[in-house]
Scaffold this active site. Structure first.
Site, PDB file in Angstrom:
ATOM      1  N   ASN A   1      -0.318   5.642  -8.673  1.00 16.33           N
ATOM      2  CA  ASN A   1       0.336   6.979  -8.717  1.00 16.33           C
ATOM      3  C   ASN A   1      -0.729   7.911  -8.102  1.00 16.33           C
ATOM      4  OD1 ASN A   1       2.559   6.423 -10.706  1.00 16.33           O
ATOM      5  ND2 ASN A   1       1.023   5.631 -11.791  1.00 16.33           N
TER       6      ASN A   1
ATOM      7  N   ASP B   1      -2.337  -1.643  -2.786  1.00 14.32           N
ATOM      8  CA  ASP B   1      -2.222  -1.607  -4.177  1.00 14.32           C
ATOM      9  C   ASP B   1      -1.651   0.162  -3.833  1.00 14.32           C
ATOM     10  OD1 ASP B   1      -2.203  -0.578  -6.739  1.00 14.32           O
ATOM     11  OD2 ASP B   1      -4.424  -0.835  -7.076  1.00 14.32           O
TER      12      ASP B   1
ATOM     13  N   VAL C   1      -3.290   5.151  -2.601  1.00 10.91           N
ATOM     14  CA  VAL C   1      -2.644   3.770  -1.978  1.00 10.91           C
ATOM     15  C   VAL C   1      -4.118   3.069  -1.314  1.00 10.91           C
ATOM     16  CG1 VAL C   1      -1.419   2.845   0.014  1.00 10.91           C
ATOM     17  CG2 VAL C   1      -0.553   4.649  -1.346  1.00 10.91           C
ATOM     18  N   LYS C   2      -4.396   2.103  -1.936  1.00  7.17           N
ATOM     19  CA  LYS C   2      -5.653   1.396  -1.527  1.00  7.17           C
ATOM     20  C   LYS C   2      -5.225  -0.107  -0.923  1.00  7.17           C
ATOM     21  CE  LYS C   2      -6.941   1.414  -6.017  1.00  7.17           C
ATOM     22  NZ  LYS C   2      -7.589   0.983  -7.048  1.00  7.17           N
TER      23      LYS C   2
ATOM     24  N   TYR D   1       6.183 -10.946 -21.559  1.00  5.31           N
ATOM     25  CA  TYR D   1       6.866  -9.707 -21.725  1.00  5.31           C
ATOM     26  C   TYR D   1       8.289 -10.260 -22.254  1.00  5.31           C
ATOM     27  CZ  TYR D   1       5.081  -5.146 -20.954  1.00  5.31           C
ATOM     28  OH  TYR D   1       4.413  -3.803 -20.951  1.00  5.31           O
TER      29      TYR D   1
ATOM     30  N   THR E   1      -4.033   6.621 -13.363  1.00  5.05           N
ATOM     31  CA  THR E   1      -3.482   7.656 -14.160  1.00  5.05           C
ATOM     32  C   THR E   1      -3.041   7.412 -15.492  1.00  5.05           C
ATOM     33  OG1 THR E   1      -2.272   8.384 -12.015  1.00  5.05           O
ATOM     34  CG2 THR E   1      -1.539   9.252 -14.018  1.00  5.05           C
TER      35      THR E   1
ATOM     36  N   ASP F   1       1.316  -3.847 -10.434  1.00  8.27           N
ATOM     37  CA  ASP F   1      -0.322  -3.697 -10.484  1.00  8.27           C
ATOM     38  C   ASP F   1      -0.986  -4.588 -11.478  1.00  8.27           C
ATOM     39  OD1 ASP F   1       0.813  -1.646 -12.033  1.00  8.27           O
ATOM     40  OD2 ASP F   1      -0.483  -0.363 -11.495  1.00  8.27           O
TER      41      ASP F   1
END
Length: 249
Positions: A10, A7, A13-14, A91, A123, A100
């Site tokens: 912003n 993942d 980074v995981k 959407y 963020t 994400d």
């Protein structure tokens, strides 16, 4: 089957390896230090698949791609889809939905079946409506708690960046800002809960992920489930489905 879920957000980074129905070897680094990825992943056991949600931009994506070369793997890059892993996307342009958020919705559908509001706190904060049958109805984006503080500090002459506490009646400027940011976010979640109920979706739970989730849980006056692996769970599910379809073709 060993899947490396990544993942790239912003701020951080995981990643985590998933094997035998459990996450192992979890780690993270600051998004502004992607050059460290290759060294950080040097000790990881070789995965069979790498699945990435990247909202950090092309430069970070290039580092991620380079780091995967040690295993001679081409990563699966997640993007919003019209339908995937039992979740449908309302959407207007499904690909416009952030990878994400899409992974978090899929993770929530797996982890907490039933009507729910999925809150991702990074963020930015996203607040998404998901029905028990996997229909993503739509969602909201608002500044994250840190961004609210930073905006007030940068756009006003007398409001500083000092963090305060969430209290019933703030009597200092730091407490007023911190309480205002938290209550605004709680109010947005409550609004989404109300919208779901008004549209016939009852028994709605709230599932929250992200670094600021514990602070939000303490501020809101309704129950919520905290799950810091929500996006990673969704990435694993996407990886499993991708591998399954590949084996069938």
């Amino acid at each position: 089957m060993r899947i490396l879920a990544v993942d790239a957000g912003n701020s951080r980074v995981k990643w985590a390896l998933y094997e035998n129905a459990a996450f192992t070897d979890q780690g993270w680094l600051a998004t502004n230090e992607p050059q460290r990825l290759d060294a950080e992943w040097k000790s990881l056991a070789a995965p069979d698949s790498v699945v990435i949600a990247n909202v950090a931009g092309h430069a970070v994506g290039a580092y991620l791609k380079f780091a995967c070369r040690r295993w001679r793997l081409a990563p699966t890059w997640v993007s919003g889809q019209a339908q995937q892993c039992g979740v449908s996307n309302a959407y207007d342009n499904p690909e416009q939905l952030g990878p994400d958020r899409w992974a978090a919705l899929i993770g929530a559908h797996v982890a907490a079946p039933g009507n729910c509001v999925v809150v991702c706190m990074g963020t930015a904060t996203t607040i998404d409506a998901l029905t028990g049958n996997g229909a993503f109805l739509g969602g909201m984006i608002l500044p994250g708690l840190d961004m609210m503080h930073s905006l007030l500090a940068s756009k006003t002459a007398r409001l500083g960046s000092e963090r305060g506490e969430v209290v019933s009646f703030p009597r200092s400027t730091p407490d007023a800002i911190t309480t205002g940011a938290a209550r605004a976010t709680c109010g947005a979640i409550e609004h989404m809960l109300g919208e779901m109920q008004r549209n016939g979706h009852d028994d709605v739970s709230v599932i929250v992920t992200g670094g600021a989730a514990p602070a939000l849980a303490a501020a809101c006056r309704f129950p919520m489930v905290l799950d810091d692996t929500l996006v990673l769970q969704g990435l694993v599910r996407i990886g499993e489905e991708t591998i399954s379809k590949s084996n069938m073709s």
